[in-house]
Each structure stands twice: as C-alpha cells, then as structure tokens.
Design an enzyme around this catalytic site. Sequence first.
Site, mmCIF file in Angstrom:
data_model
loop_
_atom_site.group_PDB
_atom_site.id
_atom_site.type_symbol
_atom_site.label_atom_id
_atom_site.label_comp_id
_atom_site.label_asym_id
_atom_site.label_seq_id
_atom_site.Cartn_x
_atom_site.Cartn_y
_atom_site.Cartn_z
ATOM 1 N N CYS A 92 -20.121 -2.984 -16.197
ATOM 2 C CA CYS A 92 -20.167 -2.563 -14.678
ATOM 3 C C CYS A 92 -21.131 -3.575 -14.077
ATOM 4 C CB CYS A 92 -20.494 -1.203 -14.329
ATOM 5 S SG CYS A 92 -20.474 -0.767 -12.572
ATOM 6 N N ASP A 128 -9.548 5.348 -1.277
ATOM 7 C CA ASP A 128 -8.607 5.975 -1.992
ATOM 8 C C ASP A 128 -9.288 6.642 -3.330
ATOM 9 O OD1 ASP A 128 -9.487 3.716 -3.880
ATOM 10 O OD2 ASP A 128 -7.312 3.216 -4.175
ATOM 11 N N TYR A 135 -6.737 5.807 5.053
ATOM 12 C CA TYR A 135 -7.016 4.884 3.878
ATOM 13 C C TYR A 135 -5.933 3.486 4.141
ATOM 14 C CZ TYR A 135 -5.975 2.150 -0.170
ATOM 15 O OH TYR A 135 -5.813 1.087 -0.991
ATOM 16 N N GLU A 194 0.894 -1.280 0.040
ATOM 17 C CA GLU A 194 0.112 -0.103 -0.046
ATOM 18 C C GLU A 194 0.914 1.172 -0.009
ATOM 19 O OE1 GLU A 194 -3.255 0.269 -0.517
ATOM 20 O OE2 GLU A 194 -3.750 -1.992 -0.617
ATOM 21 N N CYS A 212 -19.906 1.711 -18.615
ATOM 22 C CA CYS A 212 -21.051 1.111 -17.746
ATOM 23 C C CYS A 212 -21.354 -0.124 -18.297
ATOM 24 C CB CYS A 212 -22.240 2.193 -18.032
ATOM 25 S SG CYS A 212 -21.598 3.509 -17.232
ATOM 26 N N CYS A 247 -14.883 1.842 -13.597
ATOM 27 C CA CYS A 247 -15.355 2.986 -13.174
ATOM 28 C C CYS A 247 -13.943 3.915 -13.494
ATOM 29 C CB CYS A 247 -16.063 3.091 -12.083
ATOM 30 S SG CYS A 247 -17.023 4.399 -11.733
ATOM 31 N N CYS A 267 -26.883 1.812 -10.243
ATOM 32 C CA CYS A 267 -26.300 2.998 -10.293
ATOM 33 C C CYS A 267 -26.856 4.022 -11.007
ATOM 34 C CB CYS A 267 -24.763 2.923 -10.966
ATOM 35 S SG CYS A 267 -23.779 4.597 -11.200
#
Length: 364
Positions: free
Chosen positions: A200, A135, A117, A34, A197, A190, A206
């Site tokens: 997705c 994030d 985060y 990370e 889309c 995304c 959404c």
Amino acid sequence: MSTLLTKLHSWYQENHRKLPWRDIHDPYRIWLSEVILQQTRIDQGTSYYLRFVEHYPTVSDLAAAPLDEVLKLWEGLGYYSRARNLHRAAQIIVHERGGTFPTDYQSVRALPGIGDYTAGAVLSFAYDQPYPAVDGNVLRVLSRLYASEEPIDTTQGKKYYTALARQLVEKAPHPGLHNQAMIELGALICTPQLCDCTRCPVRSECPSADSPERASLPRKALKLSVQPRHLGYLFVLKKGLDHQWQTILYQRSTGDIWAKLYQPTLLYDQPIAPQEELLLQPLPEPPAALAHCQLRPFRRYKHRLTHRQLYIDCYYTILPDSSTLPLPDGGTWVPLHDESKWLALPITLKKALQQLTSHIETAK
C-alpha cells in the site's frame, strides 16, 4: 494530508490498470462505463462497454436507438433499469440539452439513473471538477484509512464518508486523478478480505495498516432481507412455415423486475419458495387456449437478485395446430435456432431457452 495525496497519486500514475474508458475526457463514454460497471465485474463490463461504443459511438446514437435494441445489447448484465435509465437520459441530453452533456452537478444529478457517485465520477473524470466519487472501494479505503467503525449502509454513515472524501478531493491538485486513485487502491490493494498492506502506498499514513481488525472494516449496520419468489413459465412451441421450431414471447410491463424485457407464457407468480422438486409438484393449470395441450416440466432455475431469491420453473408444450389456438395478443414468435432474432430476455430465461432448444433438437 498532502503527503498522503502525493504518495497515492504517484502510485496511481505508475500502477493503474489500462482500461478503455480511462485517460479520456469524453463525458458520454465515461458515463457509459460507469453505468455498465455498476454491480458488474470489470472483466465482464469491458466487453459490454466496447460493444456499446461500437453500436452507439455518441450520445445521439444511443438516444436514437430503439429501447428494445438497447435492452438486447444489455442482455446478460442484469439490473436492466440501468439500461432503461441510460437510454432515457441520452434522450434528455439530446432533445433538451442539444446533445451536450451537462457540466454542473445538479443538472447531471437530475438525469435518470444518475446518483451521487456517478455524478461525481463523470464531473471529476471528464472535467476535473472537485466532486467526490464514493463507491464501495472508496468506502472501504476511507473506513480503514480513518480507522472508522461508522457503518457504511446508514444515512449518517454515507454522509460521514462522503464528507471525508470531499475533504480529500478538494485538496487534490487533480480531482479526477485523485478519485481514480482512491477507487484503484480499493480495487487492487485495499480489497475486502485480503488487504495487502505491504504494497500500500499510504501504509505509513494509515492507522489500520497491519492491524488484524482491518479486514472487518468497513462495518455494516443493516442485514439484507431476501424474499423468495416462485415463478412458472411455459414455452409454447410450434413449427413455422419453414418447418423450424418457434416459441412465443411477451413483453413484461413496468413496475416490476425485468421491466420491458421478454418472457414466455407466465403460469404462476407466488411470493413463496417451492416446497417440492419440479418433477414432484402437480402440473399447473395451463391457459384456457392451451387446455388440451400436454405440459411437460423441463427444469427449475435459481437466480438471486439483490433482495429476492427467485425460483423459476420452466415447462414446455408443443402445439399440434397453432392456427386453431387463440393465444393472448401481444406475443411475438421467434425462431429457436437463431439467437440473433430472440428478443431481450432475462439471463435465466435466455439460458432456459438455450437449453430447451438443445433438448428439442436432440429429441427430434
């Protein structure tokens, strides 16, 4: 909400990328990944992660390493404060916590360099604790999933999106998998401009799906102010006893960019952009010890940091007889022909030294 979570988690399990820090529960290696991946692309960060794991397989190995060695291994990633904080946090874990990574949020958050985060990511990925990991990818997903125009770069906005993320992760049967899925959705589908889309998994949930406005989300309220900074460096060259070229490097102090990294002799540092090309501007005054040496302009480099635009002028000079010149204390001579013996340099200065070495070798 349960339908959304089910669809998202199923998609992740079938489609997520196979990465070396995934599907493990070692908090040290998850934390290491990370930190490396902050402000870094995955394709670049992966090689650094594997290199760090090879050199420092455990947090005790990292804690025991000299800081200069850690910075050298980090060279090229930028944002060197990450490496310094990583090293310091490893020492705290080893010396104050017996080498065991903490399992409670406040203790993790208190470690140097760990923000909300990273704390949420490590605790959810390693221990499956229900903390959000928000994030840039997750902010984008949340903004579109809730059709929210709340800016992501204000204190209020950050609290708003963190609260949304917390609501989702606390409902998830596996918080670690959920956080990974949210991040992966933002990374693969995304995305900032091209929002596909049709692929997705949560399209039906959404309100922004297929909307022409979706690419404009998330919103930002603040405009980044970028300040110029004009730096001049002198590479002082001499031939060593082995008749090979050497240059002297000095360690930078803390409290500024590139803290604890190395640089050649600093000639000037001005808070303005240069007004002329390098070859057209007057030669700077050399240090007193080098007053009789000829300064030769080499190249100007531009380098962008988050809040600064750097203009870096590089010169070089060749010492006729180094034994008669009292150079400043604290410098270390390094061979030009052997990069493995160079000290940790900012990436732009490393590039300059590489090109200067090639220039000197060609000229001779």
